[in-house]
Design an enzyme around this catalytic site. Sequence first.
Site, mmCIF file in Angstrom:
data_model
loop_
_atom_site.group_PDB
_atom_site.id
_atom_site.type_symbol
_atom_site.label_atom_id
_atom_site.label_comp_id
_atom_site.label_asym_id
_atom_site.label_seq_id
_atom_site.Cartn_x
_atom_site.Cartn_y
_atom_site.Cartn_z
ATOM 1 N N PHE A 178 0.840 -1.197 0.000
ATOM 2 C CA PHE A 178 0.000 0.000 0.000
ATOM 3 C C PHE A 178 0.875 1.247 0.000
ATOM 4 O O PHE A 178 1.874 1.313 0.726
ATOM 5 C CB PHE A 178 -0.865 0.055 1.270
ATOM 6 N N ASP A 179 0.474 2.244 -0.777
ATOM 7 C CA ASP A 179 1.008 3.589 -0.618
ATOM 8 C C ASP A 179 0.301 4.186 0.605
ATOM 9 O O ASP A 179 -0.723 3.666 1.042
ATOM 10 C CB ASP A 179 0.706 4.384 -1.901
ATOM 11 N N GLY A 180 0.845 5.289 1.131
ATOM 12 C CA GLY A 180 0.251 5.896 2.329
ATOM 13 C C GLY A 180 -0.830 6.909 2.010
ATOM 14 O O GLY A 180 -2.021 6.589 1.974
ATOM 15 N N PHE A 291 -0.833 -0.892 -4.565
ATOM 16 C CA PHE A 291 -1.844 0.168 -4.684
ATOM 17 C C PHE A 291 -1.188 1.535 -4.497
ATOM 18 O O PHE A 291 -0.511 1.762 -3.486
ATOM 19 C CB PHE A 291 -2.921 0.001 -3.606
ATOM 20 N N ASP A 293 -1.710 6.054 -5.590
ATOM 21 C CA ASP A 293 -2.533 7.082 -6.244
ATOM 22 C C ASP A 293 -1.739 7.880 -7.273
ATOM 23 O O ASP A 293 -2.303 8.716 -7.973
ATOM 24 C CB ASP A 293 -3.144 8.028 -5.198
#
Length: 312
Positions: A178-180, A291, A293
Site C-alpha cells: 500500500f502507498d500511504g 496500490f 494514487d
Amino acid sequence: MAEPESTVVNTNVKQKDPSKALVIAVTTRAIFNLEEEHKLYLEKGKEDYTKHQQANQDKPLPPGTAFAFIQAVQHVNEKILESNPAEEDLFDILVLSNNSPESGVRIVNSAKHYGLEISKFCFVSDEDSTQYLKSHGVKLFLSADRTDVCNALRRGVSAALVFQQEVQAPRTPLRVVFDGDAVLFSDETDQIFQEQGLEGAVQYERAMEAVPMGEGPLKAFAMHLGKMRKKFSQEKSPIRSYLVTARSGRDMGIRAIKTLREWGLAIDEAFFMDGAPKGPILAQIQPHIFFDDGLHNIQGAQNVGVPSAWVP
C-alpha cells in the site's frame, strides 16, 4: 436492489457468508487478458464480440494483471481452512462482467481451467454495474475501467484501476503493498503539500503528530486483511503487507506509524522513500498487487513487472 441480470453460482466452490468473508469483486478484464477481445468489441460491436467469445468458449483466456493476486488469495484460504476447517472469515471472489451470459461461458470455462475458486459470476447489462457491489458485501473492487472504479469509490467501496500487463508474480505468500497518503490514509497532507510545498507539509505533520490521519479509500480493505493476518504467527502467516510511501522517515514517518498503531493495523515492513522512485524496492518485494494514487509510481512498478492498481 435489483439483482444483476444473471448471476451464475459456481457449485464447485463452497459458498461463503458475505457478512463474514472478505469479498473481492474483479472484472473479467482485470483477471484475464481480454485486450484483443475488447478491441474487437470497440471496433466491431457487441454482436461480433459475442460470436467470437462463443466460437472460442473452450479456449482459456490468458491470465491478466489481477490473476496472480487471486491465486495467492486462494492459497490464503487453503491455509486458513487447514488450521480451522470451520473458519468463515475467508476471501470470497466474485467476477463482475458486462458480458451477456452467452458470451460469458468462456469466462466461466477459463476460471475452471485454471482452478480459480470464484464463487459467483455476475453478468450485468447495466451501464453502471457498480450498483451491485454493496448488495454483495464487496470490500475491494478491481476493474480495468476508470469510470467503474470512480463509481465504486463514490459508493464507498475500496476500489482500484488495474492496467493490463504481463505479470510473473510468485504464488505465495500473498504480498500486498500500500502507498500511504490518499490510499491507506486520507489526502489531507497531500493537499497541504500542493498548497504550501514540502516545508509546509513537514510543519503540518509535526504539529499534527499526535493526531491520527484520516481514513483513505483502501483502509477498510487493509484492516480486514490485517484481521485475517492475525490468525497466524508472523513466521507462518500466508499474508504479508507493506507500506511504501514517498514520505521521509525522519520528518513525516512518525505520524504514519502512530496512525497504524492507533488503528491496530500491523504492517510487516514500512519503507519511507523520501521521494525516491518506488520501482527498485517493489522489484525486491515482488508483490502480487501494489496500490498507489500516483500514476508515475504505477508506471515505475509496471517497468519492473509488478502488478499495480491505481487509486484515482
